[in-house]
Design a protein around this motif. Sequence first.
Motif: not given
Length: 385
Positions: A302-319
Amino acid sequence: MTPLPGPSGTAPVVGIVGRRGAYGRWLQHFLETRMGLRVIGRDPAGDEALSIEELVTRADVLVFSAPIRLTPALIAEYARAARGREAGCLWMDLTSIKQGPVEALLASRAEVVGLHPMAAPPLIPTLQGRVMAVCPARLDRWRTWLDGFLAATRAECIEVTPGHHDRAMALVQGLTHASHMAQAAVLRRQAPALGGLEALRPLRTVGHALDRIVSARMLAGNPGIYADIQFDNPHVLPAVELMAEAVGFLRDQLRRGDAEARQALRTRLLEESASFFGAPALAAGSHDFDRLGYLLADLESPDFLSVFLPEDAPGSLCRLLHVFEEHAVNIESIHSSRSPEGELHFRIGLDRRSLDDLPADTLARVAKALETRGIGRVTAGHRGD
Ligand SMILES: NC(=O)c1ccc[n+]([C@@H]2O[C@H](COP(=O)([O-])OP(=O)(O)OC[C@H]3O[C@@H](n4cnc5c(N)ncnc54)[C@H](O)[C@@H]3O)[C@@H](O)[C@H]2O)c1
Ligand SMILES: O=C(O)C(=O)C[C@]1(C(=O)O)C=C[C@@H](O)C=C1
């Protein structure tokens, strides 16, 4: 985008028979947006500007995407109307059954390939992650274009003869669909006395949850397709007869109820089948079952955030993850997934205990930081207090 040229050196015009249907619409969008091709078509559901004669004359590639039960006769009707003008063209179909449609296509003078995308039309514009059965039946000058088209779909293409396809689909589809239709029919009869389907959810097992998902997907789909697969693939009836025999055997042992019946059930329905599957397949299936069980549990947390990452680039998930770290929010799981609209996003499952120790507006501050720093857009979120 440079459209892929056909054998004449120019981009082919593609005609879709049944283009107002689910796959017809998906394919038109794919051909126009991913291949830059011109698409024409015909469909009794309000798309009859072109006559059959006009369609077969103008289309260099003709794709049949019509109801399964009608397709062989429809192909024959188009071949009669074409009167030989289809020579030099490529004709193909998307039907879930291959023998009848491919035979009908071969009765024309066109080059022929039978296709079966083995999934419902996806939300995304390609068939990435899905299998496509390919039955090359009469190919010559169109082979290079076909290879380019299949590569553009990004499907995992498997070449197979129409006969082998239909025998395999009797097991892969016919049997799977039959057992889930039967399960849904039993649930319909017996679940209401227990408070309905939703009342069973808190008591779910992984096996029940997976089966419920398959049944729901089927029941949400096009009933015509599921009925036609049962009736029009001649290899389904023998498979369903064997399934009825196995269930009948189980029922007979349950009625007998003695120690011999228990042993008969163990021997015939468990041990003999286990040795047929073989130890490696049993171990792999069991491991997948565990993984899917945890995946379902993560997706339902039940505890979550769904996030759309506009930049499909290396490092976006890390940021993205760095923002959670900054706010001392502990992450329990991360899954890349798709919204019902097909948009790629990450579902970040959050550790409830770490949230309890943080200010109530922490998730709102995480969301704001993600958006103001241009890292991602929060599309859904929940803190299940
Ligand atoms: N939907 C799926 O899950 C799926 C998956 C794989 C393959 N397929 C195959 O794709 C094909 C189309 O399936 P769908 O899901 O788009 O079905 P659909 O019912 O959504 O579309 C079929 C279309 O064909 C049209 N049609 C009916 N008679 C016609 C005729 N005489 N001439 C021209 N068009 C006619 C209908 O009006 C409809 O728009 C089927 O052969 C099916 O086996 C479907
Ligand atoms: O809904 C899905 O994605 C499906 O897989 C649909 C499904 C199936 O259930 O077998 C149904 C018919 C098609 O021939 C291919 C696949």
